[in-house]
Write a protein that holds these residues in place. Sequence first.
Motif, PDB file in Angstrom:
ATOM      1  N   VAL A  75       0.848  -1.190   0.000  1.00 19.62           N
ATOM      2  CA  VAL A  75       0.000   0.000   0.000  1.00 19.62           C
ATOM      3  C   VAL A  75       0.885   1.242   0.000  1.00 19.62           C
ATOM      4  CG1 VAL A  75      -1.852   1.223   1.192  1.00 19.62           C
ATOM      5  CG2 VAL A  75      -1.744  -1.286   1.302  1.00 19.62           C
ATOM      6  N   GLN A  76       0.591   2.176  -0.925  1.00 22.46           N
ATOM      7  CA  GLN A  76       1.391   3.394  -1.001  1.00 22.46           C
ATOM      8  C   GLN A  76       1.193   4.218   0.271  1.00 22.46           C
ATOM      9  OE1 GLN A  76       0.833   5.526  -4.697  1.00 22.46           O
ATOM     10  NE2 GLN A  76       2.976   6.187  -4.683  1.00 22.46           N
ATOM     11  N   ASP A  81      -1.983   4.367   6.406  1.00 19.90           N
ATOM     12  CA  ASP A  81      -2.550   4.363   7.759  1.00 19.90           C
ATOM     13  C   ASP A  81      -4.063   4.175   7.731  1.00 19.90           C
ATOM     14  OD1 ASP A  81      -0.039   4.719   8.840  1.00 19.90           O
ATOM     15  OD2 ASP A  81      -0.225   6.905   8.992  1.00 19.90           O
ATOM     16  N   GLU A  82      -4.733   4.868   6.818  1.00 15.57           N
ATOM     17  CA  GLU A  82      -6.184   4.714   6.700  1.00 15.57           C
ATOM     18  C   GLU A  82      -6.544   3.306   6.237  1.00 15.57           C
ATOM     19  OE1 GLU A  82     -10.018   6.889   4.529  1.00 15.57           O
ATOM     20  OE2 GLU A  82      -7.970   7.406   3.938  1.00 15.57           O
ATOM     21  N   PHE A  83      -5.743   2.772   5.313  1.00 14.80           N
ATOM     22  CA  PHE A  83      -5.981   1.416   4.815  1.00 14.80           C
ATOM     23  C   PHE A  83      -5.870   0.400   5.953  1.00 14.80           C
ATOM     24  CE2 PHE A  83      -4.720  -2.655   3.147  1.00 14.80           C
ATOM     25  CZ  PHE A  83      -5.494  -2.812   2.011  1.00 14.80           C
ATOM     26  N   ILE A  87      -8.943  -1.980   6.840  1.00  9.22           N
ATOM     27  CA  ILE A  87      -8.860  -3.401   6.490  1.00  9.22           C
ATOM     28  C   ILE A  87      -9.011  -4.272   7.730  1.00  9.22           C
ATOM     29  CG2 ILE A  87      -6.352  -3.698   6.675  1.00  9.22           C
ATOM     30  CD1 ILE A  87      -8.697  -5.203   3.991  1.00  9.22           C
ATOM     31  N   ALA A  88      -8.593  -3.762   8.895  1.00  6.82           N
ATOM     32  CA  ALA A  88      -8.798  -4.493  10.148  1.00  6.82           C
ATOM     33  C   ALA A  88     -10.286  -4.634  10.438  1.00  6.82           C
ATOM     34  CB  ALA A  88      -8.095  -3.776  11.296  1.00  6.82           C
ATOM     35  N   PRO A 168      -5.594 -18.144   5.509  1.00  8.43           N
ATOM     36  CA  PRO A 168      -6.116 -16.769   5.570  1.00  8.43           C
ATOM     37  C   PRO A 168      -5.183 -15.814   6.304  1.00  8.43           C
ATOM     38  CG  PRO A 168      -7.189 -18.107   7.217  1.00  8.43           C
ATOM     39  CD  PRO A 168      -6.287 -19.038   6.459  1.00  8.43           C
ATOM     40  N   VAL A 169      -4.004 -15.581   5.728  1.00  8.44           N
ATOM     41  CA  VAL A 169      -2.986 -14.744   6.366  1.00  8.44           C
ATOM     42  C   VAL A 169      -2.520 -13.678   5.375  1.00  8.44           C
ATOM     43  CG1 VAL A 169      -0.754 -14.672   7.521  1.00  8.44           C
ATOM     44  CG2 VAL A 169      -2.222 -16.688   7.783  1.00  8.44           C
ATOM     45  N   MET A 170      -2.678 -12.407   5.749  1.00 10.95           N
ATOM     46  CA  MET A 170      -2.305 -11.273   4.911  1.00 10.95           C
ATOM     47  C   MET A 170      -1.073 -10.578   5.488  1.00 10.95           C
ATOM     48  SD  MET A 170      -4.498  -7.755   4.185  1.00 10.95           S
ATOM     49  CE  MET A 170      -5.887  -8.617   3.460  1.00 10.95           C
ATOM     50  N   SER A 171      -0.104 -10.263   4.623  1.00  7.98           N
ATOM     51  CA  SER A 171       1.073  -9.490   5.014  1.00  7.98           C
ATOM     52  C   SER A 171       0.959  -8.096   4.408  1.00  7.98           C
ATOM     53  CB  SER A 171       2.359 -10.171   4.534  1.00  7.98           C
ATOM     54  OG  SER A 171       2.541 -11.402   5.184  1.00  7.98           O
ATOM     55  N   LEU A 172       0.882  -7.078   5.261  1.00 10.01           N
ATOM     56  CA  LEU A 172       0.745  -5.696   4.812  1.00 10.01           C
ATOM     57  C   LEU A 172       2.093  -4.991   4.833  1.00 10.01           C
ATOM     58  CD1 LEU A 172      -2.468  -4.140   6.411  1.00 10.01           C
ATOM     59  CD2 LEU A 172      -1.939  -4.401   3.995  1.00 10.01           C
TER      60      LEU A 172
END
Length: 274
Positions: A75-76, A81-83, A87-88, A168-172
């Motif tokens: 994410v740019q 921060d808003e993302f 997303i949480a 179901p694991v996301m890396s941000l």
Amino acid sequence: MDVDKISFTGSTDVGRLVMEAAAKSNLKHVSLELGGKSPVIVFDDADLDMVLDLVRMATFYNKGEVCVSGSRIYVQEGIYDEFVKKIAEKAKSWVVGDPFNPTVHQGPQIDKVQFERVLNYIDLGKREGATLLTGGKPCGEKGYYIEPTIFTDVKEDMKIAQDEIFGPVMSLMKFETIEEAIEKANSTRYGLAAGVLTKDINIANRVSRSVRAGSIWINCYFAIDKDVPFGGYKMSGFGKELGMHGIEKYMQVKSVVTVGNMTYNAAEKAYHEY
């Protein structure tokens, strides 16, 4: 020895064994659709509401047991921060439970082995220093259900950023420039798919040309059609499924040269003149 072609879908390790067996037998043709660790790149100008739904689906669809699962989210910095905050919230509204219930989004992992494997990766992510934003635990007291899990502060060399977890694991992760996004997206041994989310067609074209993956989805994800070739780069395998390219691996080219009523000497002379 009587088999002329193998098409295999599965893990990279087993794909190696298939290639080895093909080499030791009759050098049969092989096409491989193997693992993935697909990036989704979110630029500042993207429609955030659309992005959140797409990213959530890209990572958590079918409990993450999808070869093209978009589990690395870049994410740019302008919207990062808003993302993260939104997303949480989206992850917490993702309903886990009986897959026969139409209100449920996510069912159980395929078996106990995969269930424990995913939980081990979640534990590893915490030990590697990533921040657990949400999820990270089994759901309920019975069955192989796992909460939708999101990590932040993920580094490129962490196992959760490099290995195909199939859960179901996301890396941000955050990026600043287009060049950085491309470099990060390519920093994996896999190359099955990638997503690019932006309103700028020039950015979309530049990134889609530069990311080494077999399928690039712009402002969409899981967009698979029977006429569009599907297959990976690097250790995601080779060969294509679907479309005309999907037929090529099942065919061989033969050259047939015919000479008309010509004597052998005339044919030999024509050959030497050529």
